[in-house]
Design an enzyme around this catalytic site. Structure first.
Site, PDB file in Angstrom:
ATOM      1  CG  ASP A 124       3.211  -2.965  11.005  1.00  0.00           C
ATOM      2  OD1 ASP A 124       2.779  -2.726   9.858  1.00  0.00           O
ATOM      3  OD2 ASP A 124       2.614  -2.609  12.040  1.00  0.00           O
ATOM      4  CG  HIS A 154       0.804   0.156  12.972  1.00  0.00           C
ATOM      5  ND1 HIS A 154       0.763  -0.804  11.992  1.00  0.00           N
ATOM      6  CD2 HIS A 154      -0.104   1.095  12.609  1.00  0.00           C
ATOM      7  CE1 HIS A 154      -0.133  -0.469  11.065  1.00  0.00           C
ATOM      8  NE2 HIS A 154      -0.647   0.685  11.411  1.00  0.00           N
TER       9      HIS A 154
END
Length: 475
Positions: free
Chosen positions: A119, A20
């Site tokens: 995110d 990520h």
């Protein structure tokens, strides 16, 4: 608010996991390179990794405190997915992410950004942004195809109408007659109420957010980009492939963690090989295989007779005792193969002309990096949405070959895939007409990817329209 020319400021808030962080920083680099004031928010122990990955880009870092072990139930110093080693701990880790909300809001108050890109695993960020009257954009690092598959399964639930885990069903409403089995859907870890709720929250907060940034480019999946926006009615901008954000070789090698091999040694080894003669084997940063499976991979690679670079997740004891008898003498010492234990400078390796194919777990980052390098791939999906990505590579863009894994085996691996299946699959992407055709298709996609990011290209233009949207809000 300010005048037309006031500088826009965008905050980026990645989940502390390699898969990520890296695409999120790559995305931040795209913003910085287009003159946007760019800030990445992270916690103290993730700061070194982030500043390495930022490299020479003009991006500032702001650090917020990670909650204490008393608050999180995590051991001291556990601020990154890598250090949450068991399924139970991963759940505790994801739960602890909610505790970053107050420190993040405090920072937003100081920084007064125009937008936050957070995110997907921070569903609460949509509400936090709303408090300050700014848009929240979701970044999950995926392309349109896996996102469309997930949305259709969530909405129409065809998986609930089959009688077994192996019976195939078609994904309703999705173009392309995509078939899956229940075994290929993301299985939620134990205590899955927490995880299921997190995914539900993430989905709801995505629908309420300003929109989604897809790590993709229009020409790669036009049907699914249109389906996502028109049929599913979601706002989205494709700004990818973000891994192509401009970098020199040093910066490429520095992306992510400290590499477990000297980049010059690695390049020297590659330089000594013929073009397209090396297969690169890597299963991402989360997969741990059993010794039995590692042995089968070793035997399959040896039997293929091909040169290879194989990245193996570092063991605590660091031993290589799982290697087949005599493998080091026969293969490694003869210069046929290179084993990297730990983190590898993947982009740098994939871009080398000696590399001709890629064996991958089909995380979207790796899939895109393989596409950008113009390589055919052996697909070996493990968990999460990797089966969808594998389907995309084999059935839609047709640059992938299955290794025979049809079931979700989780991060720890299931029944080992046998060496003859591995040998057959790597040969299929490396030698012969089929390999050549796949490589040509992959090369074509790789050129399209680069064009998408140039002035006038699809990702370049989508970036302009996103900035236009943000400016008109900030005025």
């Amino acid at each position: 608010m300010g005048n037309e020319n006031r500088e826009l400021q965008v905050l980026f808030f990645p989940l502390p996991a390699n898969g990520h962080i890296i695409p999120c920083i790559d995305l931040a680099r795209v913003f910085a390179s287009r003159g946007i004031k760019t800030t990445v928010v992270t916690t103290p122990l993730n700061e070194p990794l982030i500043s390495r990955t930022i490299g020479k880009a003009n991006i500032s870092i702001r650090v917020i405190m990670f909650p204490s072990p008393e608050q999180t139930g995590l051991p001291e110093g556990c601020q990154h997915f890598d250090s949450a080693l068991s399924p139970d701990m991963l759940i505790t880790f994801l739960k602890a992410m909610v505790l970053l909300r107050d420190p993040l809001e405090h920072l937003m108050q100081q920084e007064t950004p125009d937008c936050i890109v957070a995110d997907m695993f921070f569903p609460w960020a949509t509400d936090s942004a709303a408090k300050f009257g700014i848009p929240r954009i979701v970044f999950h690092g995926m392309g349109y195809f896996p996102t469309c598959v997930s949305a259709c399964l969530r909405q129409y639930k065809p998986q609930e109408k089959v009688s077994s885990y192996t019976e195939t069903f078609v994904v309703p409403k999705l173009p392309g007659e995509i078939t899956l089995t229940k075994m290929q859907l993301p299985q939620t870890p134990k205590h899955n109420e927490v995880f299921t709720k997190l995914l539900d929250d993430a989905n709801a907060s995505e629908l309420n957010s300003f929109g989604v940034i897809a790590n993709s480019f229009y020409e790669l999946e036009p049907i699914y980009a249109d389906f996502y926006r028109n049929e599913l009615g979601r706002r989205a901008w494709h700004l990818g492939p973000v891994c192509l954000s401009k970098r020199d070789t040093d910066e490429k090698a520095q992306r992510g963690k400290e590499a477990a091999i000297d980049e010059h040694e690695c390049l020297k080894w590659l330089d000594s090989k013929e073009p397209h003669s090396v297969v690169y084997v890597c299963f991402g940063s989360m997969t741990t295989f059993s010794d039995t499976q590692l042995k089968e991979i070793a035997l399959g690679l040896e039997a293929s007779g091909l040169n290879f670079i194989w990245v193996v997740k570092k063991r605590s004891n660091g031993s290589l005792e799982w290697l087949p008898e005599g493998f080091e003498e026969r293969v490694l010492n003869q210069g046929k193969g290179l084993i990297i234990r730990g983190w590898a400078p993947q982009m740098m390796i994939l871009d080398h002309e000696a590399v001709g194919g890629f064996v991958t777990h089909c995380g979207w980052n790796s899939a895109l990096e393989g596409i950008c390098a113009g390589l055919p791939m052996v697909t070996w999906p493990m968990y999460a949405e990797q089966f969808y990505n594998a389907k995309f590579l084999t059935d839609i863009v047709k640059i992938g070959v299955r290794v025979g894994v049809q079931t979700w085996i989780g991060m720890m691996g299931g029944n080992p895939v046998k060496n003859d299946a591995i040998e057959k699959a790597v040969k299929r992407i490396m030698v012969g007409d089929e390999a050549e055709e796949m490589r040509n298709r992959a090369k074509e996609l790789s050129h399209m990817a680069r064009r998408a990011l140039e002035e006038g290209g699809s990702s370049y233009s989508d970036f302009n329209s996103l900035i236009e949207d943000l400016r008109s809000r900030a005025r």
